[in-house]
Design a protein around this motif. Structure first.
Motif, short mmCIF file in Angstrom:
data_model
loop_
_atom_site.label_atom_id
_atom_site.label_comp_id
_atom_site.label_asym_id
_atom_site.label_seq_id
_atom_site.Cartn_x
_atom_site.Cartn_y
_atom_site.Cartn_z
N LYS A 132 -13.22 7.96 -7.08
CA LYS A 132 -13.27 6.83 -8.00
C LYS A 132 -12.13 5.87 -7.72
O LYS A 132 -11.00 6.27 -7.45
N THR A 133 -12.41 4.57 -7.81
CA THR A 133 -11.40 3.53 -7.68
C THR A 133 -11.24 2.82 -9.02
O THR A 133 -12.22 2.36 -9.60
N THR A 182 -9.42 -0.33 -10.94
CA THR A 182 -8.81 -1.63 -10.65
C THR A 182 -8.24 -2.24 -11.93
O THR A 182 -8.82 -2.11 -13.01
N ARG A 225 -8.30 10.35 -3.98
CA ARG A 225 -8.83 11.10 -2.85
C ARG A 225 -9.18 12.52 -3.25
O ARG A 225 -9.93 13.22 -2.56
N THR A 247 -7.29 4.51 -5.77
CA THR A 247 -8.42 5.33 -5.35
C THR A 247 -8.00 6.79 -5.30
O THR A 247 -7.03 7.14 -4.60
N ARG A 259 0.86 -1.19 0.00
CA ARG A 259 0.00 0.00 0.00
C ARG A 259 0.89 1.24 0.00
O ARG A 259 1.93 1.29 0.69
N ALA A 301 -5.53 -1.72 -7.03
CA ALA A 301 -6.64 -0.78 -6.88
C ALA A 301 -6.05 0.61 -6.62
O ALA A 301 -5.19 0.78 -5.75
#
Length: 245
Positions: A227-228, A230, A122, A120, A85, A118
């Motif tokens: 929005k994410t 993938t 922010r 995302t 991450r 993934a």
């Protein structure tokens, strides 16, 4: 600048020390895990994939630095699990304010390597390219036959370029199938965006690069806040006759 930093700048273009490399083995497969990137995937001692990892470009094709938040490799009975991450570092973002958060998961067993990403947003995030990129080695690949499945299901057969290709060798890739050794056939599946390939030998890099978002589309583009996105790359191997290894 201290001597050690000057040496790193000459060697790799940055004074920052290289992240630690971890070697992992599952069955016939060896790979290197390094700060969220998978490198030098070898089967039976032969490299079949140079690397898989996330690359985040800014709105002028610069590469964003990733600020690691978690980096873990977990061995299991029959598989390895990897988690990474990170946030994107920008001049305007302070600690914990990254405009884009990444989470990468990978699983390796003795039949496949499955990588999922993934991303995302922010905040509204402008980029020329963000996502997974795959590097193929040259040895056993240059000039060899390849089957390309396109997103509409059509199959194209061809060869990896023997000589340096100034244009993209293949477009609209859903799956690549090739045989880098007489014993092993490789299938690489792509999901989450439209992928295409370029010949990295144009820039003195010994690899073919497969990346998302075709160059023919406008750039930069934006990932809207909340929005994410993938993406997934799955590498499978089998013997050249088609049976499972």
């Amino acid at each position: 600048m201290p001597l050690s930093e000057a040496v790193r700048v000459r060697r790799v273009g940055t004074p920052s020390p290289e992240p630690a490399r971890e070697r992992h083995v599952v069955g016939p497969v060896h790979l290197i895990w390094q700060a969220g990137a998978i490198r030098h995937v070898s089967i039976d001692g032969i490299e079949v994939l140079r690397g898989i990892g996330a690359v985040i470009r800014d709105d002028n094709w610069g590469t964003h630095t990733l600020c690691t938040e978690a980096d873990e490799a977990r061995p299991g009975r029959d598989a390895m699990e990897f988690t990474y991450r990170a946030g994107v570092s920008t001049a305007r973002a302070g600690p914990g304010e990254s405009p884009l958060a990444l989470e990468l998961h990978a699983r390796l067993d003795d039949t496949a390597l499955d990588v999922r990403l993934a991303m995302t947003a922010r905040a509204r995030f402008a980029t020329c390219r963000s996502g997974l990129r795959v590097l193929l080695p040259l040895l056993g690949v240059v000039g060899s036959n390849v089957e390309v499945e396109h997103c509409n299901g059509l199959i194209e057969t061809g060869c990896f370029p023997r000589h340096i290709s100034p244009g993209q060798p293949f477009f609209d890739i859903r799956r690549l199938s090739f045989t880098p050794t007489p014993q092993r056939a490789i299938d690489v599946h792509f999901d989450g965006d439209v992928f295409e390939m370029e010949d990295q030998r144009n820039w003195s890099d010994a690899s073919f690069k497969i990346y998302n978002r075709p160059l023919a589309l406008p750039s930069p583009y934006r990932i809207e806040a909340g929005k994410t996105v993938t993406q997934r790359v799955r590498l499978q191997w089998r013997n050249a006759a088609g049976a499972a290894p």
